[in-house]
Scaffold this motif. Structure first.
Motif, PDB file in Angstrom:
ATOM      1  N   ASP A 242       5.099   3.065 -12.211  1.00 18.22           N
ATOM      2  CA  ASP A 242       4.309   1.844 -12.068  1.00 18.22           C
ATOM      3  C   ASP A 242       3.487   1.648 -13.342  1.00 18.22           C
ATOM      4  N   PRO A 243       3.634   0.513 -14.034  1.00 23.62           N
ATOM      5  CA  PRO A 243       2.922   0.339 -15.303  1.00 23.62           C
ATOM      6  C   PRO A 243       1.405   0.324 -15.146  1.00 23.62           C
ATOM      7  N   GLU A 244       0.910  -0.021 -13.967  1.00 25.23           N
ATOM      8  CA  GLU A 244      -0.548  -0.042 -13.754  1.00 25.23           C
ATOM      9  C   GLU A 244      -1.122   1.375 -13.691  1.00 25.23           C
ATOM     10  N   LEU A 245      -0.287   2.354 -13.315  1.00 28.89           N
ATOM     11  CA  LEU A 245      -0.769   3.728 -13.181  1.00 28.89           C
ATOM     12  C   LEU A 245      -0.653   4.533 -14.458  1.00 28.89           C
ATOM     13  N   LEU A 246       0.205   4.101 -15.380  1.00 25.63           N
ATOM     14  CA  LEU A 246       0.377   4.853 -16.627  1.00 25.63           C
ATOM     15  C   LEU A 246      -0.844   4.735 -17.515  1.00 25.63           C
ATOM     16  N   PRO A 247      -1.111   5.748 -18.331  1.00 29.76           N
ATOM     17  CA  PRO A 247      -2.243   5.658 -19.254  1.00 29.76           C
ATOM     18  C   PRO A 247      -1.987   4.557 -20.288  1.00 29.76           C
ATOM     19  N   GLN A 248      -3.046   3.887 -20.667  1.00 30.69           N
ATOM     20  CA  GLN A 248      -2.932   2.790 -21.630  1.00 30.69           C
ATOM     21  C   GLN A 248      -2.631   3.370 -23.013  1.00 30.69           C
ATOM     22  N   LYS A 249      -1.702   2.726 -23.732  1.00 30.99           N
ATOM     23  CA  LYS A 249      -1.373   3.166 -25.083  1.00 30.99           C
ATOM     24  C   LYS A 249      -2.420   2.640 -26.036  1.00 30.99           C
ATOM     25  N   LYS A 250      -2.806   3.475 -26.975  1.00 31.51           N
ATOM     26  CA  LYS A 250      -3.796   3.075 -27.979  1.00 31.51           C
ATOM     27  C   LYS A 250      -3.081   2.384 -29.128  1.00 31.51           C
ATOM     28  N   ASN A 251      -3.598   1.252 -29.530  1.00 32.43           N
ATOM     29  CA  ASN A 251      -3.035   0.535 -30.686  1.00 32.43           C
ATOM     30  C   ASN A 251      -3.728   1.014 -31.946  1.00 32.43           C
ATOM     31  N   PRO A 252      -2.948   1.457 -32.952  1.00 30.98           N
ATOM     32  CA  PRO A 252      -3.590   1.968 -34.178  1.00 30.98           C
ATOM     33  C   PRO A 252      -4.141   0.865 -35.022  1.00 30.98           C
TER      34      PRO A 252
ATOM     35  N   LEU B 234       1.979   9.412  -5.899  1.00 30.33           N
ATOM     36  CA  LEU B 234       2.491  10.759  -5.678  1.00 30.33           C
ATOM     37  C   LEU B 234       3.590  11.130  -6.676  1.00 30.33           C
ATOM     38  N   LEU B 235       4.412  10.161  -7.064  1.00 28.49           N
ATOM     39  CA  LEU B 235       5.517  10.446  -7.984  1.00 28.49           C
ATOM     40  C   LEU B 235       5.095  10.450  -9.451  1.00 28.49           C
ATOM     41  N   LEU B 236       3.955   9.880  -9.758  1.00 29.88           N
ATOM     42  CA  LEU B 236       3.540   9.745 -11.154  1.00 29.88           C
ATOM     43  C   LEU B 236       3.511  11.070 -11.920  1.00 29.88           C
TER      44      LEU B 236
ATOM     45  N   LEU C 169      14.770   9.364 -12.044  1.00 32.53           N
ATOM     46  CA  LEU C 169      13.596   8.934 -11.279  1.00 32.53           C
ATOM     47  C   LEU C 169      13.430   7.424 -11.369  1.00 32.53           C
ATOM     48  N   PRO C 170      12.761   6.830 -10.376  1.00 28.69           N
ATOM     49  CA  PRO C 170      12.466   5.402 -10.484  1.00 28.69           C
ATOM     50  C   PRO C 170      11.458   5.162 -11.601  1.00 28.69           C
ATOM     51  N   GLU C 171      11.400   3.931 -12.087  1.00 31.20           N
ATOM     52  CA  GLU C 171      10.480   3.584 -13.166  1.00 31.20           C
ATOM     53  C   GLU C 171       9.038   3.762 -12.698  1.00 31.20           C
TER      54      GLU C 171
ATOM     55  N   ILE D 274       0.846  -1.204   0.000  1.00 33.19           N
ATOM     56  CA  ILE D 274       0.000   0.000   0.000  1.00 33.19           C
ATOM     57  C   ILE D 274       0.878   1.250   0.000  1.00 33.19           C
ATOM     58  N   LEU D 275       1.943   1.244   0.810  1.00 32.03           N
ATOM     59  CA  LEU D 275       2.849   2.400   0.868  1.00 32.03           C
ATOM     60  C   LEU D 275       3.560   2.605  -0.467  1.00 32.03           C
ATOM     61  N   LYS D 276       3.990   1.514  -1.105  1.00 34.26           N
ATOM     62  CA  LYS D 276       4.653   1.630  -2.405  1.00 34.26           C
ATOM     63  C   LYS D 276       3.701   2.209  -3.455  1.00 34.26           C
ATOM     64  N   LYS D 277       2.450   1.755  -3.450  1.00 31.41           N
ATOM     65  CA  LYS D 277       1.458   2.290  -4.398  1.00 31.41           C
ATOM     66  C   LYS D 277       1.208   3.770  -4.132  1.00 31.41           C
ATOM     67  N   PHE D 278       1.125   4.141  -2.857  1.00 37.94           N
ATOM     68  CA  PHE D 278       0.885   5.534  -2.492  1.00 37.94           C
ATOM     69  C   PHE D 278       2.020   6.425  -2.983  1.00 37.94           C
ATOM     70  N   VAL D 279       3.255   5.998  -2.782  1.00 33.72           N
ATOM     71  CA  VAL D 279       4.414   6.769  -3.245  1.00 33.72           C
ATOM     72  C   VAL D 279       4.431   6.820  -4.776  1.00 33.72           C
ATOM     73  N   ALA D 280       4.062   5.712  -5.409  1.00 32.65           N
ATOM     74  CA  ALA D 280       4.027   5.684  -6.880  1.00 32.65           C
ATOM     75  C   ALA D 280       2.978   6.658  -7.408  1.00 32.65           C
TER      76      ALA D 280
END
Length: 156
Positions: A146-156, A113-115, A142-144, A105-111
């Motif tokens: 979190d892929p779950e928080l990034l916006p999904q890429k649209k496939n053309p 905030l950093l996003l 910066l650290p990488e 939970i703490l890692k997700k919270f920091v992720a």
């Protein structure tokens, strides 16, 4: 000293009641005529029409402003309430589905905030490389994200 005594010892002379009545009636008549001339002049009607029109404009503009302020307050309140409601609902669903540990939970919270900082850094790095050809590699600081928080890429 005798002249003072004679002046104060004489009672003031009262004018007859008819003269007082006549003076009062004349004053009242003059004042009434003056008022009637002011009321019936062309300037008075023009001034009052403009005053009523300007007062109506001020009233309607004030009412619009008040309505916009109230709607903005209600809209802001609803936005914050719905944001909190949906965030809490999503958090509850995540907690019930995954049963995460407090460290997760703490890692997700920091992720979370950093996003925004990570996204801005990626944008600045790409823009500087495209515009000026500078490769500052700011994303390596910066650290990488979190892929779950990034916006999904649209496939053309």
């Amino acid at each position: 000293m005798t002249s003072l005594q004679t002046q104060t010892s004489q009672p003031p002379t009262l004018q007859p009641l008819q003269d007082a009545w006549q003076r009062w009636w004349t004053t009242l008549s003059c004042q009434t005529n003056e008022l009637w001339q002011t009321v019936t002049s062309r300037d008075t009607s023009k001034i009052y029409k403009e005053a009523v029109w300007k007062t109506w404009q001020i009233f309607t503009q004030f009412a619009r402003l008040l309505l916009l302020v109230l709607l903005s307050i209600v809209g802001g309140f609803l936005f914050v309430w719905l944001l909190g409601f949906h965030t809490g609902r999503g958090f509850r669903i995540w907690l019930e589905a995954d049963n995460p540990t407090p460290t997760t939970i703490l890692k997700k919270f920091v992720a979370v905030l950093l996003l925004p900082f990570q996204l801005v850094t990626i944008w600045v790095d790409r823009t500087l490389k495209q515009a000026f050809g500078w490769d500052l590699k700011l994303t390596q600081l910066l650290p990488e994200p979190d892929p779950e928080l990034l916006p999904q890429k649209k496939n053309p």
